[in-house]
Write an enzyme that holds these catalytic residues in place. Structure first.
Site, PDB file in Angstrom:
ATOM      1  N   GLU A   1      -1.713  -9.609  -0.835  1.00 36.33           N
ATOM      2  CA  GLU A   1      -3.155  -9.710  -0.614  1.00 36.33           C
ATOM      3  C   GLU A   1      -3.921  -9.678  -1.937  1.00 36.33           C
ATOM      4  O   GLU A   1      -4.905 -10.405  -2.116  1.00 36.33           O
ATOM      5  CB  GLU A   1      -3.617  -8.586   0.321  1.00 36.33           C
TER       6      GLU A   1
ATOM      7  N   GLU B   1       3.544  -5.850   7.505  1.00 36.71           N
ATOM      8  CA  GLU B   1       2.823  -4.760   8.173  1.00 36.71           C
ATOM      9  C   GLU B   1       3.185  -4.573   9.641  1.00 36.71           C
ATOM     10  O   GLU B   1       3.206  -3.438  10.138  1.00 36.71           O
ATOM     11  CB  GLU B   1       1.302  -4.986   8.039  1.00 36.71           C
TER      12      GLU B   1
ATOM     13  N   ALA C   1       0.844  -1.181   0.000  1.00 38.06           N
ATOM     14  CA  ALA C   1       0.000   0.000   0.000  1.00 38.06           C
ATOM     15  C   ALA C   1       0.893   1.249   0.000  1.00 38.06           C
ATOM     16  O   ALA C   1       2.107   1.163   0.157  1.00 38.06           O
ATOM     17  CB  ALA C   1      -0.926   0.007   1.209  1.00 38.06           C
TER      18      ALA C   1
END
Length: 259
Positions: free
Chosen positions: A112, A132, A64
């Site tokens: 993901e 993460e 991300a």
């Protein structure tokens, strides 16, 4: 769609995350463009299979957009997580089979995204991980859920808790990916597989995907009931009659009508 490219090759759609300067990181803009591309493919009755890949030779999706996430409030983070998960569920529940052609880094949101696809093919230089926890957060786009469903739970926990990356051979060994290819052979292999899938009856492939996905969340008896419903439903289609006629008449080159 500036950040996502959509190409069509016969009955196959190729969706390319096109943010190479940021290693194809999943900003809100990228997610919005990806959502639009998936909707386009969903509504195109002439598309029978889909490939998702990343632009360039380094990265599928490196994660991300950390700069965008850094200062989000709890409420904003929840909205961002819900949106990313919505887009990935759109891919996971798309009637058409989706192949991830993983051409490099597949970290965080990239892993993901790959897991939301039906089949994962990877380049030999690909790297996977859910880093993460090293950023003070959990996976947010389905990583804690899909990884533990795809590989042994203990391995999924190890990957998430340690935040360590794994290389392509290990990903193949544990079943995270289906096959490995030299980078230059990855897209040809994905396209060959997609076109092979597209030669089959699209409605039957879609029904098979639905039966598998729904059955995974049911008891074996519930899953069998779902399969019987999808199996019998195929007998209302023109493609079932045509496909069986071809078999009985030894016709090898078939052209299903998707009806």
């Amino acid at each position: 769609m500036d950040k996502v490219l959509l190409q069509k090759d016969g009955n196959v759609a190729i969706i390319t995350i096109n943010n190479p300067k940021a290693l194809n990181a999943l900003s809100t803009e990228v997610l919005q463009d990806l959502e639009a591309a998936v909707l386009d493919v969903k509504n195109d009755k002439d598309i029978y299979a889909v490939i998702v890949t990343g632009a360039g030779e380094k990265s599928f999706v490196a994660g991300a957009d950390i700069a965008e996430m850094k200062d989000k409030t709890v409420e904003e983070a929840a909205e961002y997580g819900r949106f990313g998960n919505k887009v990935f569920r759109d891919i996971e529940t798309l009637e058409k089979p989706v192949i991830a052609a993983i051409n490099g880094f597949a970290l965080g949101g990239g892993n993901e995204l790959a897991m939301a696809c039906d089949i994962r093919l990877a380049a030999e230089n690909a790297v996977f991980g859910q880093p993460e926890v090293g950023l003070g957060i959990t996976p947010g786009f389905g990583g804690t859920q899909r990884l533990a469903r795809l590989i042994p739970v203990g391995l999924a926990k190890e990957i998430i808790y340690t935040g360590r990356n794994i290389k392509a051979p290990k990903a193949l060994e544990i079943g995270l990916v289906n096959a490995l290819y030299p980078l230059e052979e990855l897209m040809p292999a994905a396209l060959k597989m997609a076109k092979g899938i597209a030669k089959n009856a699209p409605l039957a492939v879609a029904a098979s995907k639905k039966a598998i996905n729904e059955g995974l969340n049911q008891t074996i008896d519930g899953g069998i009931a779902t399969e019987v419903a999808e199996f019998s439903g195929c007998f209302a289609t023109e493609d079932q009659k045509y496909g069986m006629d071809c078999f009985l008449n030894k016709v090898k080159e078939k052209q299903f009508s998707n009806k």
